[in-house]
Design an enzyme around this catalytic site. Sequence first.
Site, PDB file in Angstrom:
ATOM      1  N   GLU A   1       0.907  -1.212  -0.166  1.00 16.82           N
ATOM      2  CA  GLU A   1       0.058   0.019  -0.108  1.00 16.82           C
ATOM      3  C   GLU A   1       0.812   1.322  -0.138  1.00 16.82           C
ATOM      4  O   GLU A   1       0.536   2.186  -0.865  1.00 16.82           O
ATOM      5  CB  GLU A   1      -0.971  -0.001   1.312  1.00 16.82           C
ATOM      6  CG  GLU A   1      -2.103  -1.076   1.246  1.00 16.82           C
ATOM      7  CD  GLU A   1      -1.451  -2.296   1.721  1.00 16.82           C
ATOM      8  OE1 GLU A   1      -2.174  -3.272   1.691  1.00 16.82           O
ATOM      9  OE2 GLU A   1      -0.337  -2.410   2.066  1.00 16.82           O
TER      10      GLU A   1
ATOM     11  N   PHE B   1      -5.303   0.181   5.485  1.00 19.93           N
ATOM     12  CA  PHE B   1      -4.182   0.319   5.078  1.00 19.93           C
ATOM     13  C   PHE B   1      -3.940   1.499   4.189  1.00 19.93           C
ATOM     14  O   PHE B   1      -2.841   2.084   4.230  1.00 19.93           O
ATOM     15  CB  PHE B   1      -4.172  -0.848   4.164  1.00 19.93           C
ATOM     16  CG  PHE B   1      -4.540  -2.276   4.705  1.00 19.93           C
ATOM     17  CD1 PHE B   1      -3.725  -2.546   5.876  1.00 19.93           C
ATOM     18  CD2 PHE B   1      -5.260  -2.986   3.956  1.00 19.93           C
ATOM     19  CE1 PHE B   1      -4.261  -3.869   6.649  1.00 19.93           C
ATOM     20  CE2 PHE B   1      -5.440  -4.262   4.440  1.00 19.93           C
ATOM     21  CZ  PHE B   1      -4.877  -4.764   5.685  1.00 19.93           C
TER      22      PHE B   1
ATOM     23  N   HIS C   1     -14.125  -0.484   3.501  1.00 19.69           N
ATOM     24  CA  HIS C   1     -14.012  -1.380   4.735  1.00 19.69           C
ATOM     25  C   HIS C   1     -13.619  -0.482   5.952  1.00 19.69           C
ATOM     26  O   HIS C   1     -12.935  -0.772   6.852  1.00 19.69           O
ATOM     27  CB  HIS C   1     -13.252  -2.649   4.724  1.00 19.69           C
ATOM     28  CG  HIS C   1     -13.445  -3.410   3.381  1.00 19.69           C
ATOM     29  ND1 HIS C   1     -13.662  -3.204   2.237  1.00 19.69           N
ATOM     30  CD2 HIS C   1     -13.798  -5.061   3.760  1.00 19.69           C
ATOM     31  CE1 HIS C   1     -14.097  -4.292   1.684  1.00 19.69           C
ATOM     32  NE2 HIS C   1     -14.204  -5.295   2.524  1.00 19.69           N
TER      33      HIS C   1
ATOM     34  N   ASP D   1     -13.774  -9.347  10.369  1.00 19.79           N
ATOM     35  CA  ASP D   1     -12.380  -9.132  10.263  1.00 19.79           C
ATOM     36  C   ASP D   1     -11.571  -8.655  11.469  1.00 19.79           C
ATOM     37  O   ASP D   1     -10.488  -8.835  11.617  1.00 19.79           O
ATOM     38  CB  ASP D   1     -12.207  -8.079   9.229  1.00 19.79           C
ATOM     39  CG  ASP D   1     -12.339  -8.637   7.569  1.00 19.79           C
ATOM     40  OD1 ASP D   1     -12.596  -9.871   7.520  1.00 19.79           O
ATOM     41  OD2 ASP D   1     -12.211  -8.115   6.851  1.00 19.79           O
TER      42      ASP D   1
END
Length: 312
Positions: free
Chosen positions: A58, A83, A109, A117
């Site tokens: 990333e 990220f 997300h 997660d």
Amino acid sequence: MLEVKKIATRDSYGNALVELGKENDDIVVLDADLAAATKTGTFKKIFPERHIDCGIAECNMMGIAAGIATTGRIPFASSFAMFAAGRAFEQVRNSIGYPYLNVKIGATHAGISVGEDGATHQCNEDIALMRSIPGMVVINPSDDVEAKAAVKAAYKHKGPVYLRFGRLAAPVINDKSDYTFELGKGVTLREGRDLTIIATGLMVYEVLEAAKILSVGGLEAKVINIHTIKPLDEELVVSAARTTGKVVTVEEHSVIGGLGSAVCDVLCAKAPVMMLKIGIQDVFGESGPAVKLLRKYGLTAAGICKSVKEWY
């Protein structure tokens, strides 16, 4: 009763990129091995020559996006919020923010609604991080209609933009013929005299439902949707505070540094009133179904009503 249509704003992001890509050949979409999850895969299928998979890197992706921006093209760098805003913060700050490059960051997300997660992937700090970067526009749309409009507005804006999208399907509330989207402008969704509730993202629908419940109990809440957290619609926020005398903010984000903090900053200086911040209360999330997590952390209509009544 008709069932409310629900669409995850990450899907809206992918669809908006395709729409923009058909009309503008200067768009380049980057992803970090998550095209299926961020929904940029829909763009890749139609425009494979304008999609770059940077792999699980990333930080490098943000550097590539910065480089592409210097050529005059408009890159949309995409990954999970944890990220894009967290892992790559230094690159976003120094390679994109500092030179004020025309890079758009599509962060999906976000928040605890990532669900199973777990805490490591539930980014409740991204708005705070991105707000702190000089010149960065921060947008957190509430539904499919607003998310698509936000992506298109970000494309037109000259400068860095952070776009926050969710995994959980969100009720569509802006499907009206007269709907318009303007960067930096909040939207009054409901009038009320007793207090103002300012919400962003996934929480806008929950606040509208909460306002209905509060009304039955005699509290009339003015509801404002703030899709652009930076720059904030200070005029609307101050006017509402002066009208109702009490302000509540609701966000699927930490109460530190997000919408609540942005509103506090303005009201402290221009219209001091009693204020309550509803959100993630300086704790990490946990693994579990998104709906149950939202309920546990008080981010449902019922939870919001409870917090407001205890405070009011």
